[in-house]
Design a protein around this motif. Sequence first.
Motif, mmCIF file in Angstrom:
data_model
loop_
_atom_site.group_PDB
_atom_site.id
_atom_site.type_symbol
_atom_site.label_atom_id
_atom_site.label_comp_id
_atom_site.label_asym_id
_atom_site.label_seq_id
_atom_site.Cartn_x
_atom_site.Cartn_y
_atom_site.Cartn_z
ATOM 1 N N GLY A 26 -9.174 24.674 -44.256
ATOM 2 C CA GLY A 26 -9.456 24.431 -42.843
ATOM 3 C C GLY A 26 -10.363 25.489 -42.239
ATOM 4 N N VAL A 27 -9.950 26.738 -42.302
ATOM 5 C CA VAL A 27 -10.778 27.822 -41.779
ATOM 6 C C VAL A 27 -12.012 27.996 -42.657
ATOM 7 N N GLY A 28 -11.810 27.923 -43.962
ATOM 8 C CA GLY A 28 -12.901 28.181 -44.910
ATOM 9 C C GLY A 28 -14.090 27.256 -44.704
ATOM 10 N N SER B 108 -7.143 28.705 -32.798
ATOM 11 C CA SER B 108 -8.029 27.638 -33.264
ATOM 12 C C SER B 108 -8.706 28.081 -34.557
ATOM 13 N N ARG B 109 -8.760 27.184 -35.525
ATOM 14 C CA ARG B 109 -9.459 27.524 -36.774
ATOM 15 C C ARG B 109 -10.922 27.877 -36.504
ATOM 16 N N LEU B 110 -11.497 27.235 -35.490
ATOM 17 C CA LEU B 110 -12.891 27.551 -35.145
ATOM 18 C C LEU B 110 -13.025 29.007 -34.718
ATOM 19 N N ALA C 5 -13.253 28.901 -59.805
ATOM 20 C CA ALA C 5 -12.242 29.921 -60.102
ATOM 21 C C ALA C 5 -10.935 29.570 -59.420
ATOM 22 N N ASP C 6 -9.881 29.558 -60.184
ATOM 23 C CA ASP C 6 -8.538 29.492 -59.613
ATOM 24 C C ASP C 6 -8.090 30.940 -59.495
ATOM 25 N N THR C 7 -7.867 31.383 -58.271
ATOM 26 C CA THR C 7 -7.634 32.822 -58.065
ATOM 27 C C THR C 7 -6.361 33.315 -58.750
ATOM 28 N N ARG C 8 -5.460 32.396 -59.094
ATOM 29 C CA ARG C 8 -4.215 32.835 -59.749
ATOM 30 C C ARG C 8 -4.464 33.325 -61.164
ATOM 31 N N ASN C 9 -5.619 32.964 -61.668
ATOM 32 C CA ASN C 9 -5.939 33.322 -63.042
ATOM 33 C C ASN C 9 -6.874 34.531 -63.052
ATOM 34 N N VAL D 275 -14.041 32.702 -50.427
ATOM 35 C CA VAL D 275 -12.982 32.248 -51.327
ATOM 36 C C VAL D 275 -12.027 31.423 -50.461
ATOM 37 N N GLY D 276 -11.855 30.143 -50.830
ATOM 38 C CA GLY D 276 -11.060 29.248 -49.983
ATOM 39 C C GLY D 276 -11.952 28.427 -49.063
ATOM 40 N N GLY D 277 -13.194 28.232 -49.441
ATOM 41 C CA GLY D 277 -14.173 27.562 -48.581
ATOM 42 C C GLY D 277 -13.927 26.077 -48.373
ATOM 43 N N THR D 278 -12.977 25.482 -49.101
ATOM 44 C CA THR D 278 -12.662 24.066 -48.858
ATOM 45 C C THR D 278 -11.512 23.919 -47.872
ATOM 46 N N TYR E 73 4.320 38.193 -48.972
ATOM 47 C CA TYR E 73 3.202 38.226 -49.933
ATOM 48 C C TYR E 73 1.862 38.470 -49.239
ATOM 49 N N LYS E 74 1.737 37.954 -48.031
ATOM 50 C CA LYS E 74 0.490 38.212 -47.300
ATOM 51 C C LYS E 74 0.379 39.693 -46.945
ATOM 52 N N LYS E 75 1.514 40.298 -46.609
ATOM 53 C CA LYS E 75 1.483 41.732 -46.297
ATOM 54 C C LYS E 75 1.132 42.546 -47.549
ATOM 55 N N LEU F 56 -10.142 39.486 -44.883
ATOM 56 C CA LEU F 56 -8.997 38.719 -45.392
ATOM 57 C C LEU F 56 -8.296 38.030 -44.222
ATOM 58 N N VAL F 57 -8.125 36.716 -44.328
ATOM 59 C CA VAL F 57 -7.336 36.010 -43.321
ATOM 60 C C VAL F 57 -5.876 36.065 -43.762
ATOM 61 N N SER F 58 -5.054 36.677 -42.924
ATOM 62 C CA SER F 58 -3.633 36.851 -43.225
ATOM 63 C C SER F 58 -2.833 36.051 -42.194
HETATM 64 N N1 LIG Z 1 -1.429 27.130 -41.053
HETATM 65 C C1 LIG Z 1 -1.111 28.060 -40.195
HETATM 66 O O1 LIG Z 1 -0.567 27.785 -39.108
HETATM 67 C C2 LIG Z 1 -1.434 29.489 -40.515
HETATM 68 C C3 LIG Z 1 -0.977 30.498 -39.662
HETATM 69 C C4 LIG Z 1 -1.350 31.811 -39.930
HETATM 70 C C5 LIG Z 1 -2.138 32.103 -41.036
HETATM 71 N N2 LIG Z 1 -2.558 31.099 -41.867
HETATM 72 C C6 LIG Z 1 -3.417 31.457 -42.997
HETATM 73 O O2 LIG Z 1 -4.766 31.220 -42.610
HETATM 74 C C7 LIG Z 1 -5.561 30.986 -43.784
HETATM 75 C C8 LIG Z 1 -6.379 29.714 -43.593
HETATM 76 O O3 LIG Z 1 -5.483 28.633 -43.377
HETATM 77 P P1 LIG Z 1 -5.976 27.114 -43.501
HETATM 78 O O4 LIG Z 1 -4.851 26.262 -43.040
HETATM 79 O O5 LIG Z 1 -7.285 26.950 -42.872
HETATM 80 O O6 LIG Z 1 -6.133 27.024 -45.074
HETATM 81 P P2 LIG Z 1 -5.968 25.759 -46.013
HETATM 82 O O7 LIG Z 1 -6.562 24.568 -45.339
HETATM 83 O O8 LIG Z 1 -4.565 25.695 -46.474
HETATM 84 O O9 LIG Z 1 -6.944 26.141 -47.228
HETATM 85 C C9 LIG Z 1 -6.526 26.971 -48.234
HETATM 86 C C10 LIG Z 1 -7.690 27.220 -49.167
HETATM 87 O O10 LIG Z 1 -7.205 28.006 -50.253
HETATM 88 C C11 LIG Z 1 -7.655 27.404 -51.454
HETATM 89 N N3 LIG Z 1 -6.737 27.679 -52.545
HETATM 90 C C12 LIG Z 1 -5.413 27.411 -52.602
HETATM 91 N N4 LIG Z 1 -4.919 27.792 -53.788
HETATM 92 C C13 LIG Z 1 -5.962 28.293 -54.500
HETATM 93 C C14 LIG Z 1 -6.090 28.833 -55.791
HETATM 94 N N5 LIG Z 1 -5.030 28.930 -56.608
HETATM 95 N N6 LIG Z 1 -7.306 29.265 -56.212
HETATM 96 C C15 LIG Z 1 -8.386 29.164 -55.389
HETATM 97 N N7 LIG Z 1 -8.332 28.666 -54.150
HETATM 98 C C16 LIG Z 1 -7.124 28.229 -53.707
HETATM 99 C C17 LIG Z 1 -7.691 25.927 -51.153
HETATM 100 O O11 LIG Z 1 -8.488 25.286 -52.124
HETATM 101 P P3 LIG Z 1 -8.227 23.772 -52.608
HETATM 102 O O12 LIG Z 1 -9.174 22.954 -51.779
HETATM 103 O O13 LIG Z 1 -8.591 23.809 -54.043
HETATM 104 O O14 LIG Z 1 -6.781 23.457 -52.373
HETATM 105 C C18 LIG Z 1 -8.305 25.954 -49.772
HETATM 106 O O15 LIG Z 1 -9.694 26.120 -49.871
HETATM 107 C C19 LIG Z 1 -4.574 30.925 -44.947
HETATM 108 O O16 LIG Z 1 -4.496 32.174 -45.553
HETATM 109 C C20 LIG Z 1 -3.258 30.626 -44.236
HETATM 110 O O17 LIG Z 1 -2.147 31.058 -44.991
HETATM 111 C C21 LIG Z 1 -2.220 29.807 -41.627
#
Ligand SMILES: NC(=O)c1ccc[n+]([C@@H]2O[C@H](COP(=O)([O-])OP(=O)(O)OC[C@H]3O[C@@H](n4cnc5c(N)ncnc54)[C@H](OP(=O)(O)O)[C@@H]3O)[C@@H](O)[C@H]2O)c1
Length: 333
Positions: free
Chosen positions: A93-95, A284-286, A136-140, A88-91, A224-226, A199-201
Motif C-alpha cells: 500500500g505505502v510502497g 494516510s498511506r499517501l 528477492a524474498d527478504t526472508r531469505n 523494498v515492499g514497492g507492491t 519485531y518492528k522494534k 524504514l516504515v515501522s
Molecule cells: N496497516 C496498518 O494499519 C499499519 C500501521 C502501522 C504500520 N504499518 C506498517 O506500514 C508498512 C506499510 O504498510 P502497508 O499496509 O502499506 O503494507 P502492505 O500493503 O502490507 O505491503 C507489504 C509489502 O511487503 C512486501 N513483502 C511482504 N513479505 C515480503 C517478503 N517476504 N519479501 C519481500 N517483500 C515482502 C509485500 O510484497 P508482496 O506484494 O509480495 O506481498 C508488499 O510489497 C508496513 O511495514 C506495515 O507493517 C501498518
Amino acid sequence: MATGHLSPPLAVSSPRRLTCNRNQPPVSAQPGRRAVLRSCSLPLLLGLAAADRGGWRIAAAVESRTVQQGEDGANGAAKASSKLVLVVGGTGGVGQLVVASLLSRKIKTRLLLRNPEKAVSLFGKQDESVLQVYEADTRNADAFSPEMFEGVTHVICTTGTTAFPSKRWEGDNTPEHVDWDGVRNFVSALPQTIKRLILVSSIGVTKYNEIPWSIMNLFGVLKYKKMAEDFVRNSGIPSTIIRPGRLTDGPYTSYDLNTLLKATAGERRAVEIGQGDKLVGEASRLVVAEACIQALDIESTQGQAYEISSVKGEGPGNDQEKWKELFAAAQSN
Ligand SMILES: NC(=O)c1ccc[n+]([C@@H]2O[C@H](COP(=O)([O-])OP(=O)(O)OC[C@H]3O[C@@H](n4cnc5c(N)ncnc54)[C@H](OP(=O)(O)O)[C@@H]3O)[C@@H](O)[C@H]2O)c1
C-alpha cells in the motif's frame, strides 16, 4: 549495471531482474533465469478523469505533476535526479505510492520484489533506465547480491505483513520473518555507501507490553518492528524511522500508476508528527509515502524516529520547506 538496453533472457541463476522496454513483446520470467520482460503490457494510463473509486478522489493528472516537480518535490521544471532509490515492499500500500511518486519526480527507482511481475501491472511501461526490478524474498538472506545494490544511493523499506494470522502469512510470512528477519537480512546486505535508509515501522513499538498495544502485539508484530528499528539504527547507515498510526487510504492494488498519482487523502491532508511514541491516530498511506520521500533529503531527520498521523486540514503536500518545519517542530517538542 545494465540500464537502458535490452539483454536476451540469460541462463543465469540469480539475481532475477525484470526490465521493461516499449519496442519488443513480453518474455515471461522463468525460474532460475534473469527475468527480462520486453515491452510491458500497459495498463490503461490515460483518460482517468475525475472519479471517486471506493471513496478516493482523483485529482491532478500525472503529466502536470511531472512537469511541476523537480527532484526534491519543489515546484519548478522537471529534471532528472542523481538519486537511485531502492524500494523494498514497492507492491504494498505505502510502497506503491512511494514508487509512483518517485517516478513522477523522475527519480530512478529500483524494486526488490518477491514477485517481479507485479511491477508491470502496477507501474506499467517504464524504461529500464527509470525502473528496475529484482526478485528477492527478504526472508531469505541468500536472496541478495551486490548487483542489486550497485549504484543505489537511498533506500526506502515498506515491507510488512498482517499483525494477526491471515492468508498473507502463507508460507510462514509472519511478522517475525518479515518485520524482523527480512529487514535484518536486507539491511545486512546493503553497502555502507547508502546515503539514507528509511524504514516504515509503527507507532506503539516502544510499549508493546502495555494495553492496548499488547493486543496488537499478540503475535509479536510491534516487538519485531522494534528489533528491526534497532538493527537499522545500529547498521552504520544514516537512517530515519517513520512510525505511522493505523494506515488509511489504499492499498490501491488494482490501480495503475496514473491513478496512484492522482489519489488524494480527501480532507485529511494535514500531518501531525511526533517523537517519543506518544502520538496516536490514523495515517494516510499517501502522507506516509510522502514523509518517506521527504526524509531522504532533509538532513535533520537523520538518526531520528517520527510518529506520523494525518488529520483534517490542508497538508504540506510535497513542499519540502513545510516538511522541514514539521520534522523540526517534532524534534523541538
Ligand atoms: N496497516 C496498518 O494499519 C499499519 C500501521 C502501522 C504500520 N504499518 C506498517 O506500514 C508498512 C506499510 O504498510 P502497508 O499496509 O502499506 O503494507 P502492505 O500493503 O502490507 O505491503 C507489504 C509489502 O511487503 C512486501 N513483502 C511482504 N513479505 C515480503 C517478503 N517476504 N519479501 C519481500 N517483500 C515482502 C509485500 O510484497 P508482496 O506484494 O509480495 O506481498 C508488499 O510489497 C508496513 O511495514 C506495515 O507493517 C501498518
